[in-house]
Design a protein around this motif. Structure first.
Motif, PDB file in Angstrom:
ATOM      1  N   ASP A   1       0.925  -1.145  -0.066  1.00 47.94           N
ATOM      2  CA  ASP A   1      -0.032  -0.042   0.048  1.00 47.94           C
ATOM      3  C   ASP A   1       0.727   1.116   0.070  1.00 47.94           C
ATOM      4  OD1 ASP A   1      -1.997  -1.719   0.178  1.00 47.94           O
ATOM      5  OD2 ASP A   1      -2.557  -1.529   2.333  1.00 47.94           O
ATOM      6  N   TYR A   2       1.868   1.068   0.781  1.00 43.09           N
ATOM      7  CA  TYR A   2       2.654   2.201   0.846  1.00 43.09           C
ATOM      8  C   TYR A   2       3.443   2.684  -0.498  1.00 43.09           C
ATOM      9  CZ  TYR A   2       6.904   4.784   2.665  1.00 43.09           C
ATOM     10  OH  TYR A   2       8.062   5.848   2.857  1.00 43.09           O
ATOM     11  N   TYR A   3       3.706   1.974  -1.462  1.00 38.10           N
ATOM     12  CA  TYR A   3       4.291   2.086  -2.678  1.00 38.10           C
ATOM     13  C   TYR A   3       3.448   2.127  -3.697  1.00 38.10           C
ATOM     14  CZ  TYR A   3       9.135   1.142  -0.963  1.00 38.10           C
ATOM     15  OH  TYR A   3      10.491   1.078  -0.667  1.00 38.10           O
TER      16      TYR A   3
ATOM     17  N   ASN B   1       8.951  10.936   1.265  1.00 38.81           N
ATOM     18  CA  ASN B   1       8.827  11.650   2.392  1.00 38.81           C
ATOM     19  C   ASN B   1       7.714  11.173   3.301  1.00 38.81           C
ATOM     20  OD1 ASN B   1      10.935  13.067   3.580  1.00 38.81           O
ATOM     21  ND2 ASN B   1      10.744  14.884   2.139  1.00 38.81           N
ATOM     22  N   LYS B   2       7.493  10.166   3.296  1.00 35.32           N
ATOM     23  CA  LYS B   2       6.191   9.811   3.906  1.00 35.32           C
ATOM     24  C   LYS B   2       6.594   8.455   4.905  1.00 35.32           C
ATOM     25  CE  LYS B   2       2.836   7.337   1.769  1.00 35.32           C
ATOM     26  NZ  LYS B   2       2.041   6.980   0.832  1.00 35.32           N
ATOM     27  N   PRO B   3       5.994   8.521   6.287  1.00 35.02           N
ATOM     28  CA  PRO B   3       6.434   7.241   7.236  1.00 35.02           C
ATOM     29  C   PRO B   3       5.673   6.129   6.640  1.00 35.02           C
ATOM     30  CG  PRO B   3       4.936   9.014   8.163  1.00 35.02           C
ATOM     31  CD  PRO B   3       5.113   9.525   6.997  1.00 35.02           C
ATOM     32  N   ILE B   4       6.601   5.013   7.028  1.00 37.88           N
ATOM     33  CA  ILE B   4       6.072   3.673   6.615  1.00 37.88           C
ATOM     34  C   ILE B   4       4.946   3.420   7.591  1.00 37.88           C
ATOM     35  CG2 ILE B   4       6.809   1.511   7.201  1.00 37.88           C
ATOM     36  CD1 ILE B   4       7.854   1.827   4.499  1.00 37.88           C
ATOM     37  N   PRO B   5       3.580   2.775   7.069  1.00 41.81           N
ATOM     38  CA  PRO B   5       2.568   2.657   8.031  1.00 41.81           C
ATOM     39  C   PRO B   5       2.899   2.025   9.620  1.00 41.81           C
ATOM     40  CG  PRO B   5       2.025   1.946   5.996  1.00 41.81           C
ATOM     41  CD  PRO B   5       3.716   2.709   6.010  1.00 41.81           C
ATOM     42  N   ASP B   6       3.862   1.112   9.335  1.00 43.54           N
ATOM     43  CA  ASP B   6       4.119   0.233  10.590  1.00 43.54           C
ATOM     44  C   ASP B   6       4.939   0.794  11.781  1.00 43.54           C
ATOM     45  OD1 ASP B   6       3.843  -1.485   7.945  1.00 43.54           O
ATOM     46  OD2 ASP B   6       3.648  -3.008   9.366  1.00 43.54           O
ATOM     47  N   CYS B   7       5.609   2.146  10.996  1.00 47.44           N
ATOM     48  CA  CYS B   7       6.340   2.870  11.873  1.00 47.44           C
ATOM     49  C   CYS B   7       5.809   4.416  12.212  1.00 47.44           C
ATOM     50  CB  CYS B   7       7.666   2.925  11.469  1.00 47.44           C
ATOM     51  SG  CYS B   7       8.348   1.578  11.312  1.00 47.44           S
ATOM     52  N   ALA B   8       4.550   4.602  11.722  1.00 47.15           N
ATOM     53  CA  ALA B   8       4.017   5.867  11.724  1.00 47.15           C
ATOM     54  C   ALA B   8       3.599   6.428  13.232  1.00 47.15           C
ATOM     55  CB  ALA B   8       2.872   5.992  10.881  1.00 47.15           C
ATOM     56  N   HIS B   9       3.677   5.726  14.343  1.00 52.85           N
ATOM     57  CA  HIS B   9       3.432   5.948  15.599  1.00 52.85           C
ATOM     58  C   HIS B   9       4.727   6.871  16.039  1.00 52.85           C
ATOM     59  CE1 HIS B   9       4.671   1.962  15.492  1.00 52.85           C
ATOM     60  NE2 HIS B   9       4.932   2.057  16.476  1.00 52.85           N
ATOM     61  N   PHE B  10       5.681   6.783  15.429  1.00 53.75           N
ATOM     62  CA  PHE B  10       6.930   7.294  15.973  1.00 53.75           C
ATOM     63  C   PHE B  10       7.075   8.485  14.982  1.00 53.75           C
ATOM     64  CE2 PHE B  10       8.479   2.772  16.770  1.00 53.75           C
ATOM     65  CZ  PHE B  10       8.286   2.922  18.076  1.00 53.75           C
ATOM     66  N   ALA B  11       7.799   9.819  15.672  1.00 55.81           N
ATOM     67  CA  ALA B  11       8.019  10.794  14.758  1.00 55.81           C
ATOM     68  C   ALA B  11       9.133  10.292  13.479  1.00 55.81           C
ATOM     69  CB  ALA B  11       8.908  11.875  15.774  1.00 55.81           C
ATOM     70  N   PHE B  12       8.764  11.105  12.374  1.00 56.68           N
ATOM     71  CA  PHE B  12       9.135  10.626  11.218  1.00 56.68           C
ATOM     72  C   PHE B  12      10.649  10.788  11.266  1.00 56.68           C
ATOM     73  CE2 PHE B  12       9.772  11.527   6.570  1.00 56.68           C
ATOM     74  CZ  PHE B  12       9.946  10.249   6.243  1.00 56.68           C
ATOM     75  N   GLU B  13      11.526   9.922  10.912  1.00 56.65           N
ATOM     76  CA  GLU B  13      13.001  10.127  10.924  1.00 56.65           C
ATOM     77  C   GLU B  13      13.513  10.556  12.204  1.00 56.65           C
ATOM     78  OE1 GLU B  13      14.649  11.630   7.312  1.00 56.65           O
ATOM     79  OE2 GLU B  13      13.488   9.888   6.173  1.00 56.65           O
ATOM     80  N   SER B  14      12.813  10.201  13.316  1.00 55.54           N
ATOM     81  CA  SER B  14      13.340  10.307  14.629  1.00 55.54           C
ATOM     82  C   SER B  14      14.347   8.982  14.835  1.00 55.54           C
ATOM     83  CB  SER B  14      12.321  10.496  15.698  1.00 55.54           C
ATOM     84  OG  SER B  14      11.644   9.469  15.898  1.00 55.54           O
ATOM     85  N   ASP B  15      15.392   8.992  15.883  1.00 52.59           N
ATOM     86  CA  ASP B  15      15.739   7.690  16.163  1.00 52.59           C
ATOM     87  C   ASP B  15      14.881   6.505  16.505  1.00 52.59           C
ATOM     88  OD1 ASP B  15      17.952   8.870  15.851  1.00 52.59           O
ATOM     89  OD2 ASP B  15      18.903   8.521  17.945  1.00 52.59           O
TER      90      ASP B  15
END
Ligand SMILES: Cc1cc2nc3c(=O)[nH]c(=O)nc-3n(C[C@H](O)[C@H](O)[C@H](O)COP(=O)(O)OP(=O)(O)OC[C@H]3O[C@@H](n4cnc5c(N)ncnc54)[C@H](O)[C@@H]3O)c2cc1C
Length: 601
Positions: free
Chosen positions: A425-427, A504-518
């Motif tokens: 879906d992301y792609y 420039n869009k977070p992967i849905p599975d990691c979207a609960h973290f601030a985008f490109e944070s550690d």
């Protein structure tokens, strides 16, 4: 039509097209009588086994028999781009091992276990691999020697790397002592450079990485990949060592012959092997030695099937233990790679996947040996850098490969098929678009896994547990590597020359973290990480003082006479980069060790 049948159709189409243009190499083979007696039996004609067999057969009074489970190579194998042909499901040129589900890596895969591929064909994995030629760094071999393995230091192994090589690239005078010409294996730089590839070195310069020849002692920097090709055709060790050897009377190759057991006498001396050919169990005997070159999955499997390995594991499966060697199948190492760090490029400078593989490209390759088919899919540049250890800035701890292609560029038929629905879906919005990716690899991961037997049935595949990212240092280093890859792809030159845009869009599975944070990158790394097809270390070479050692520094199996392992299994620790070139060196050195032991050099 299912995705599988589409892929199989494509595989058929590729094979027919390739067969129209290219004549496959046909190796002379033999069918040996039952109970044949020779001097040496080499099990497996892969990257290492072909070197060993070819070099041993240089001694005219020695009879050498190679038993290979696979058959003749396909026509497409010669064409670098068409290594794709063996990527299709259920390829007859492959062995598929079973992987255990993973806890720390591969979390975006549909199945975190799945199958792991190896070549099952003359030339082994070297016949179907991506041909990237990478020796590792001098410190890799100094480490091997420091672990108690005399004769494996950099100065010594360099001699063997050079012995195999016919280098056809540009050469600076400072690099000349490290390279060689006229050897059996051709080494050429990637020739086809789409726009992404043409600016790759300048992107490295923006990060302070100068262009280097990475197969020397200068290993931090950027470079266009070197490939094991000659005149833009794949060269395997079977082409370079086995084929010339087969013209002598003392070297024989028998294919479609799977070895199922090592025959030992009462004193634990290896005297031959049992193998299956055309559904018949046959035997072959060796007056001098049996050499296992079946690869890092099958060599430990064969030892264990023969009662050589961890006693407890063998007894659980009902195999009589002959030699309790707890290290067999342990110390499994592999490179870990993180995919999915990608940019799209401007459509008017793109070429579609169909242009790259169509009849025009075939003709271009066939008539001029130029164009996209001269390179393995997506292969362009590499960057070696240190991001984790400022105390050793001259030693790379990560490798970033630049790939001229996007996941999903093939409309997801192939590149996205292993992944979960959320990744598809992301792609979806960029499916079919051209672009590039920066994929980070750990040079020397610390996580180790295991190879075990599924059962005592020799036709069951071995079970792999690569256990990637289980070591916390690997995890944190990979997070740094992912961030460095993002910085590299964001180089100004990519935007200026190609209109590069990061996804420039977070992967849905990691979207609960601030985008490109550690924490986002930690989640990303756990999800996208997968294995690099470089399995090794499962019969490790070590001094007698190491209870987990399987072979001595002369590659003899401990506790058994007349038996050696000579292939990727013997590596005590994984080298930095791809490992095919390392197996050539192991084969050369292994053959010389045998010749020395019999007073032939
Ligand atoms: C898809 C893929 C891509 C890769 N890309 C690269 C790359 O670009 N660069 C790089 O450096 N490395 C690459 N590698 C890794 C590299 O090719 C391997 O590390 C190398 O070929 C291993 O050599 P080997 O001699 O240990 O085993 P192999 O080359 O795998 O040879 C083992 C041989 O033994 C045979 N065999 C196994 N069991 C038996 C048995 N019981 N009886 C008889 N025969 C048997 C097999 O059929 C095979 O021919 C890749 C690997 C794969 C699978």
């Amino acid at each position: 039509m299912t995705q599988f049948s589409v892929l199989n159709l494509l595989a058929g189409f590729t094979a027919i097209l390739a067969g129209t243009f290219f004549k496959p190499v046909r190796y002379p083979t033999n069918v040996m009588p039952d109970d044949i007696i020779v001097d040496f039996i080499v099990v497996g004609s892969g990257s290492t086994g072909s070197v060993v067999a070819g070099r041993l057969a240089e001694i005219s009074e020695w009879d050498v028999l190679v038993l290979e489970a696979g058959g003749q190579p396909p026509a497409f194998a010669k064409v670098p781009f068409l290594h794709l042909g063996s990527e299709f499901p259920n390829s007859s040129y492959m062995n598929y091992y079973k992987m255990r589900p993973q806890k720390y890596s591969s979390q975006f895969a549909k199945n975190t276990g799945g199958l792991y591929r190896r070549g099952k064909v003359i030339g082994g994995s070297g016949t179907i691999n991506q041909m990237m030629h990478h020796r590792g760094i001098p410190q890799d071999y100094e480490n091997w020697a420091a672990q108690g393995n005399p004769g494996w230091d950099y100065k010594t192994v360099l001699k063997y790397f050079k012995k195999t090589e016919d280098y056809k690239g540009p050469l600076k005078s400072r690099d000349a002592p490290f390279r060689a010409f006229g050897g059996p294996i051709g080494v050429e730089k990637v020739a086809w450079k789409p726009p992404v590839c043409r600016v790759a070195i300048r992107a490295g310069e923006e990060m302070g990485l100068a262009e280097v020849d990475y197969n020397t002692d200068t290993t931090i920097g950027s470079a266009i990949f070197q490939l094991t090709t000659k005149n833009r055709e794949r060269v395997t060790t079977a082409d370079a060592f086995l084929l010339p050897g087969l013209r002598r009377r003392n070297l024989k190759l028998q294919i479609n012959s799977q070895v199922i057991k090592i025959i030992m006498d009462a004193e634990n001396r290896a005297i031959g092997v049992k193998y299956v050919h055309k559904n018949k169990v046959k035997r072959a005997f060796a007056k001098r030695e049996v050499i296992l070159s079946a690869g890092a999955g099958d060599s430990p499997k064969l030892l264990m099937l023969s009662g050589i390995g961890p006693k407890k594991h063998l007894e659980t499966l009902g195999i009589e233990s002959r030699v309790d060697l707890p290290g067999v199948g342990q110390n499994y190492q592999d490179h870990l790679v993180v995919r999915g760090i990608s940019w799209t490029i401007h459509p008017n400078i793109s070429s579609s996947i169909f242009e790259r593989i169509g009849p025009g490209a075939m003709l271009n390759y066939f008539e001029r040996r130029s164009g996209p088919l001269t390179s393995p899919v997506g292969i362009c540049a590499l960057y070696q850098l240190n991001v984790g250890n400022p105390q050793e800035p001259h030693i790379p701890d990560i490798l970033i490969t630049q790939e001229n292609g996007l996941l999903g560029q093939d409309y997801g038929l192939f590149t996205l098929s292993p992944y979960k629905q959320s990744i598809h879906d992301y792609y979806r919005p960029i499916k079919g678009r051209d672009g590039f990716s920066m994929s980070p690899w750990l040079s020397r991961p610390k996580s180790v896994g295991t190879v075990t037997l599924m059962s005592k049935n020799p036709f069951d595949p071995p079970v792999l547990d690569h256990n990637a990212l289980s070591h916390p240092d690997d995890f944190e280093l990979m997070v740094k590597a992912a961030k460095a890859s993002r910085r590299l792809g964001n180089a100004k030159i990519f935007r200026r020359a190609l209109g590069a845009e990061p996804i420039n869009k977070p992967i849905p599975d990691c979207a609960h973290f601030a985008f490109e944070s550690d924490d986002y990158w930690r989640c990303f790394v756990r999800g996208w990480s997968g294995m690099g097809a470089h399995m090794c270390g499962t019969c490790k070479m070590a001094p007698d003082s190491d209870p987990m050692g399987v072979v001595t520094p002369r590659l003899k199996v401990r506790g058994v006479k007349n038996l050696r392992v000579i292939d990727a299994s013997i590596m005590p620790s994984i080298t930095s980069g791809h490992i095919n070139a390392v197996t050539f060196m192991i084969g050369e050195k292994g053959a010389d060790l045998i010749k020395e032991d019999y007073g032939k050099i």
